[in-house]
Design a protein around this motif. Sequence first.
Motif, PDB file in Angstrom:
ATOM      1  N   ASP A  72     -50.479 -20.579  14.555  1.00  0.00           N
ATOM      2  CA  ASP A  72     -51.317 -21.587  13.904  1.00  0.00           C
ATOM      3  C   ASP A  72     -50.607 -21.940  12.598  1.00  0.00           C
ATOM      4  O   ASP A  72     -50.711 -21.205  11.612  1.00  0.00           O
ATOM      5  N   ASN A  73     -49.873 -23.036  12.609  1.00  0.00           N
ATOM      6  CA  ASN A  73     -49.078 -23.388  11.434  1.00  0.00           C
ATOM      7  C   ASN A  73     -49.952 -23.728  10.227  1.00  0.00           C
ATOM      8  O   ASN A  73     -49.540 -23.532   9.087  1.00  0.00           O
ATOM      9  N   ALA A  74     -51.148 -24.228  10.481  1.00  0.00           N
ATOM     10  CA  ALA A  74     -52.047 -24.543   9.366  1.00  0.00           C
ATOM     11  C   ALA A  74     -52.474 -23.279   8.626  1.00  0.00           C
ATOM     12  O   ALA A  74     -52.781 -23.325   7.436  1.00  0.00           O
ATOM     13  N   LYS A  75     -52.485 -22.165   9.332  1.00  0.00           N
ATOM     14  CA  LYS A  75     -52.885 -20.890   8.725  1.00  0.00           C
ATOM     15  C   LYS A  75     -51.694 -19.994   8.436  1.00  0.00           C
ATOM     16  O   LYS A  75     -51.876 -18.846   8.014  1.00  0.00           O
ATOM     17  N   ASN A  76     -50.481 -20.485   8.694  1.00  0.00           N
ATOM     18  CA  ASN A  76     -49.279 -19.659   8.488  1.00  0.00           C
ATOM     19  C   ASN A  76     -49.412 -18.317   9.205  1.00  0.00           C
ATOM     20  O   ASN A  76     -49.071 -17.267   8.641  1.00  0.00           O
ATOM     21  N   THR A  77     -49.895 -18.354  10.427  1.00  0.00           N
ATOM     22  CA  THR A  77     -50.180 -17.121  11.153  1.00  0.00           C
ATOM     23  C   THR A  77     -49.627 -17.201  12.569  1.00  0.00           C
ATOM     24  O   THR A  77     -49.703 -18.248  13.223  1.00  0.00           O
ATOM     25  N   VAL A  78     -49.076 -16.083  13.016  1.00  0.00           N
ATOM     26  CA  VAL A  78     -48.635 -15.950  14.400  1.00  0.00           C
ATOM     27  C   VAL A  78     -49.425 -14.805  15.026  1.00  0.00           C
ATOM     28  O   VAL A  78     -49.726 -13.811  14.350  1.00  0.00           O
ATOM     29  N   TYR A  79     -49.765 -14.960  16.290  1.00  0.00           N
ATOM     30  CA  TYR A  79     -50.618 -14.000  16.983  1.00  0.00           C
ATOM     31  C   TYR A  79     -49.890 -13.397  18.182  1.00  0.00           C
ATOM     32  O   TYR A  79     -48.961 -13.992  18.726  1.00  0.00           O
ATOM     33  N   LEU A  80     -50.360 -12.243  18.592  1.00  0.00           N
ATOM     34  CA  LEU A  80     -49.902 -11.643  19.838  1.00  0.00           C
ATOM     35  C   LEU A  80     -51.128 -11.108  20.566  1.00  0.00           C
ATOM     36  O   LEU A  80     -51.721 -10.119  20.136  1.00  0.00           O
ATOM     37  N   GLN A  81     -51.489 -11.780  21.642  1.00  0.00           N
ATOM     38  CA  GLN A  81     -52.571 -11.310  22.499  1.00  0.00           C
ATOM     39  C   GLN A  81     -51.963 -10.361  23.519  1.00  0.00           C
ATOM     40  O   GLN A  81     -51.056 -10.742  24.263  1.00  0.00           O
ATOM     41  N   MET A  82     -52.470  -9.143  23.544  1.00  0.00           N
ATOM     42  CA  MET A  82     -51.924  -8.118  24.421  1.00  0.00           C
ATOM     43  C   MET A  82     -53.002  -7.689  25.397  1.00  0.00           C
ATOM     44  O   MET A  82     -54.045  -7.158  24.988  1.00  0.00           O
ATOM     45  N   ASN A  83     -52.734  -7.903  26.666  1.00  0.00           N
ATOM     46  CA  ASN A  83     -53.660  -7.522  27.726  1.00  0.00           C
ATOM     47  C   ASN A  83     -53.020  -6.493  28.638  1.00  0.00           C
ATOM     48  O   ASN A  83     -51.797  -6.314  28.621  1.00  0.00           O
ATOM     49  N   SER A  84     -53.852  -5.839  29.430  1.00  0.00           N
ATOM     50  CA  SER A  84     -53.360  -4.834  30.387  1.00  0.00           C
ATOM     51  C   SER A  84     -52.420  -3.845  29.704  1.00  0.00           C
ATOM     52  O   SER A  84     -51.328  -3.552  30.207  1.00  0.00           O
TER      53      SER A  84
END
Length: 118
Positions: A72-84
């Motif tokens: 989310d460039n507006a929030k200067n944030t990168v995410y990692l969704q980790m499943n299984s």
Amino acid sequence: QVRLVESGGGLVRAGGSLRLSCAASGSIFKLLPMGWYRQAPGEQRDVLAQITERGSTNYADSVNGRFTISRDNAKNTVYLQMNSLKPEDTGVYYCNSPVGGSGTRFAWGRGTQVTVSS
């Protein structure tokens, strides 16, 4: 200098999910590719997932199909969704901006610990 702050780690059972966040200071964030890295106990730090400034992604074979990187460039944030999640996903997770073949652009943050129990 950009400062990276990772969060969202924890203890989870195998098969569970977690969502990690990495907040970066500075407006340059939106212009750069970003990646998530993992350092397992006694091992080197390896890249797991990368996302370009335009949103194209690629993944290490070990997490492909289970992990999803987004930003989310507006929030200067990168995410990692980790499943299984698997016990072998245990480690300290970091974000950074990849450069060149195996380099990174910024000083490492403290990371966030992920522990997956069997």
